[in-house]
Design an enzyme around this catalytic site. Structure first.
Site, PDB file in Angstrom:
ATOM      1  N   ASP A  51       0.850  -1.190   0.000  1.00  0.00           N
ATOM      2  CA  ASP A  51       0.000   0.000   0.000  1.00  0.00           C
ATOM      3  C   ASP A  51       0.886   1.241   0.000  1.00  0.00           C
ATOM      4  OD1 ASP A  51      -1.759   2.068   0.499  1.00  0.00           O
ATOM      5  OD2 ASP A  51      -2.915   0.943   1.988  1.00  0.00           O
ATOM      6  N   ASN A  78       2.772   5.692 -11.590  1.00  0.00           N
ATOM      7  CA  ASN A  78       1.506   5.664 -12.315  1.00  0.00           C
ATOM      8  C   ASN A  78       0.303   5.493 -11.393  1.00  0.00           C
ATOM      9  OD1 ASN A  78      -0.418   4.796 -14.619  1.00  0.00           O
ATOM     10  ND2 ASN A  78      -0.271   2.952 -13.346  1.00  0.00           N
ATOM     11  N   SER A 130      -2.210  14.729 -15.084  1.00  0.00           N
ATOM     12  CA  SER A 130      -3.516  14.707 -15.739  1.00  0.00           C
ATOM     13  C   SER A 130      -3.708  16.053 -16.422  1.00  0.00           C
ATOM     14  CB  SER A 130      -4.628  14.507 -14.691  1.00  0.00           C
ATOM     15  OG  SER A 130      -5.898  14.772 -15.253  1.00  0.00           O
ATOM     16  N   TYR A 143      -8.630  16.059  -6.320  1.00  0.00           N
ATOM     17  CA  TYR A 143      -7.928  15.331  -7.380  1.00  0.00           C
ATOM     18  C   TYR A 143      -7.135  16.312  -8.250  1.00  0.00           C
ATOM     19  CZ  TYR A 143      -7.117  12.296 -11.454  1.00  0.00           C
ATOM     20  OH  TYR A 143      -6.536  11.586 -12.474  1.00  0.00           O
TER      21      TYR A 143
HETATM   22  P1  NAD Z   1      -6.742   2.472 -12.343  1.00  0.00           P
HETATM   23  O1  NAD Z   1      -7.668   2.714 -11.201  1.00  0.00           O
HETATM   24  O2  NAD Z   1      -7.089   1.441 -13.350  1.00  0.00           O
HETATM   25  O3  NAD Z   1      -5.264   2.179 -11.811  1.00  0.00           O
HETATM   26  C1  NAD Z   1      -4.709   2.815 -10.682  1.00  0.00           C
HETATM   27  C2  NAD Z   1      -3.897   1.784  -9.923  1.00  0.00           C
HETATM   28  O4  NAD Z   1      -3.303   2.435  -8.769  1.00  0.00           O
HETATM   29  C3  NAD Z   1      -4.771   0.628  -9.393  1.00  0.00           C
HETATM   30  O5  NAD Z   1      -4.284  -0.627  -9.851  1.00  0.00           O
HETATM   31  C4  NAD Z   1      -4.699   0.784  -7.891  1.00  0.00           C
HETATM   32  O6  NAD Z   1      -4.725  -0.442  -7.168  1.00  0.00           O
HETATM   33  C5  NAD Z   1      -3.358   1.523  -7.697  1.00  0.00           C
HETATM   34  N1  NAD Z   1      -3.386   2.189  -6.392  1.00  0.00           N
HETATM   35  C6  NAD Z   1      -4.305   3.070  -5.952  1.00  0.00           C
HETATM   36  N2  NAD Z   1      -4.108   3.339  -4.652  1.00  0.00           N
HETATM   37  C7  NAD Z   1      -3.026   2.618  -4.264  1.00  0.00           C
HETATM   38  C8  NAD Z   1      -2.333   2.456  -3.029  1.00  0.00           C
HETATM   39  N3  NAD Z   1      -2.720   3.085  -1.916  1.00  0.00           N
HETATM   40  N4  NAD Z   1      -1.260   1.627  -2.989  1.00  0.00           N
HETATM   41  C9  NAD Z   1      -0.864   0.958  -4.099  1.00  0.00           C
HETATM   42  N5  NAD Z   1      -1.484   1.063  -5.301  1.00  0.00           N
HETATM   43  C10 NAD Z   1      -2.552   1.879  -5.373  1.00  0.00           C
HETATM   44  O7  NAD Z   1      -6.593   3.903 -13.031  1.00  0.00           O
HETATM   45  P2  NAD Z   1      -5.802   4.389 -14.328  1.00  0.00           P
HETATM   46  O8  NAD Z   1      -6.768   5.181 -15.112  1.00  0.00           O
HETATM   47  O9  NAD Z   1      -5.026   3.302 -14.975  1.00  0.00           O
HETATM   48  O10 NAD Z   1      -4.824   5.431 -13.617  1.00  0.00           O
HETATM   49  C11 NAD Z   1      -3.419   5.477 -13.773  1.00  0.00           C
HETATM   50  C12 NAD Z   1      -2.972   6.909 -13.576  1.00  0.00           C
HETATM   51  O11 NAD Z   1      -3.504   7.712 -14.630  1.00  0.00           O
HETATM   52  C13 NAD Z   1      -3.464   7.554 -12.274  1.00  0.00           C
HETATM   53  O12 NAD Z   1      -2.431   8.295 -11.680  1.00  0.00           O
HETATM   54  C14 NAD Z   1      -4.582   8.461 -12.741  1.00  0.00           C
HETATM   55  O13 NAD Z   1      -4.817   9.529 -11.853  1.00  0.00           O
HETATM   56  C15 NAD Z   1      -4.077   8.893 -14.090  1.00  0.00           C
HETATM   57  N6  NAD Z   1      -5.101   9.421 -14.997  1.00  0.00           N
HETATM   58  C16 NAD Z   1      -6.161   8.644 -15.355  1.00  0.00           C
HETATM   59  C17 NAD Z   1      -7.140   9.185 -16.186  1.00  0.00           C
HETATM   60  C18 NAD Z   1      -8.369   8.384 -16.599  1.00  0.00           C
HETATM   61  O14 NAD Z   1      -9.292   8.957 -17.190  1.00  0.00           O
HETATM   62  N7  NAD Z   1      -8.424   7.076 -16.351  1.00  0.00           N
HETATM   63  C19 NAD Z   1      -7.008  10.499 -16.670  1.00  0.00           C
HETATM   64  C20 NAD Z   1      -5.897  11.256 -16.299  1.00  0.00           C
HETATM   65  C21 NAD Z   1      -4.939  10.699 -15.453  1.00  0.00           C
END
Ligand code: NAD
Length: 243
Positions: A51, A78, A130, A143
């Protein structure tokens, strides 16, 4: 892109963008250490479940990667969480979670990785910010603030550590078709498939991003092809900037 002989640490490796990125890095020859709360079914050379709110876990990830893989060339911060709502709808838990995962963990991982990379003559770090870190959208105050913070930190570190041969950049996606986005639709009572299709109509390219659209840009920033980029915030939005 050829990553043969390179080693990488990827956080959030079980998520939408993370899993795609790990696959692509390994297909291009990298040895990859993966970090996430659960890593079941994720193929990689080293697995570090945990975590990121646990500060000692985050602090230790770069050294554990270097020990397991023999070096640390690339770090991709990420992992991320999204909390919705205006400030007045935000709890202390939302604040601690968002700051902890989106800002403090990457700060700790970079702080630990930079000396290891510097001692080896350089490296590349890619943070995931983002579009909302560049220009905030509505109803996601915490966020947006955390993504602005990691964007700023990336610019600062990009300047401060270039002289050590370490390139630190960030990718700034708009909407991506991952569990983060889809679970938000589901929570609000929308069918995720229809909502993603509808949202795609608002993007000039005609669809929202798939995880691999973002993973490919991260791969580029981590590669020698981006050898002169330091502190850049690269927006990946299909032609749809946040207003
Ligand atoms: P996702 O939810 O599929 O993946 C995020 C991952 O982070 C998950 O596997 C989760 O378990 C892990 N995570 C979260 N909290 C955690 C913790 N406390 N300890 C360990 N792991 C943890 O989301 P995604 O869309 O693949 O996001 C990846 C990145 O892209 C993020 O930083 C997100 O903010 C960014 N992002 C996403 C979007 C979108 O629209 N999906 C847009 C802009 C930026």
């Amino acid at each position: 892109m050829d990553f043969t002989g390179k080693t990488a640490l990827v956080t959030g490796a079980a998520g939408g963008i993370g899993a795609s990125l790990v696959q692509r890095l390994r297909a291009a020859g990298a040895q990859v250490a993966v970090a996430d709360r659960s890593l079941e079914g994720i193929e990689a050379e080293a697995h570090f479940p945990g975590d990121l709110l646990d500060t000692s876990y985050a602090d230790a990830l770069p050294a554990k990667t270097a020990d397991a893989l023999g070096s640390l060339d690339i770090v991709v911060n990420n992992a991320g969480v999204i909390t919705r709502g205006a400030v007045t709808e935000t709890s202390d838990e939302d604040w601690a979670l968002s700051l902890g995962v989106n800002v403090e963990a990457p700060f700790r991982i970079c702080r630990a990785a930079i000396p290891i990379m510097a001692a080896a003559g350089g490296g590349a770090i890619v943070n995931t910010a983002s579009c909302w870190g560049l220009r905030p959208g509505p109803d996601h105050a915490i966020y947006c603030m955390t993504k602005a913070a990691i964007a700023s930190l990336t610019q600062c570190m990009g300047q401060d550590h270039a002289h050590q041969g370490i390139r630190i950049n960030a990718v700034c996606p708009n909407e991506v078709n991952t569990p983060m986005l889809r679970s938000g639709f589901a929570k609000r009572g929308f069918d995720p498939d229809s909502a993603v299709a509808e949202l795609g109509k608002s993007v000039p390219l005609g669809r929202i991003a798939e995880p691999e659209d973002i993973a490919d840009v991260i791969l580029f920033l981590a590669s020698d092809a981006a050898r002169y980029m330091c502190g850049a915030l690269v927006e990946v939005n299909g032609g749809k900037p946040v207003q």
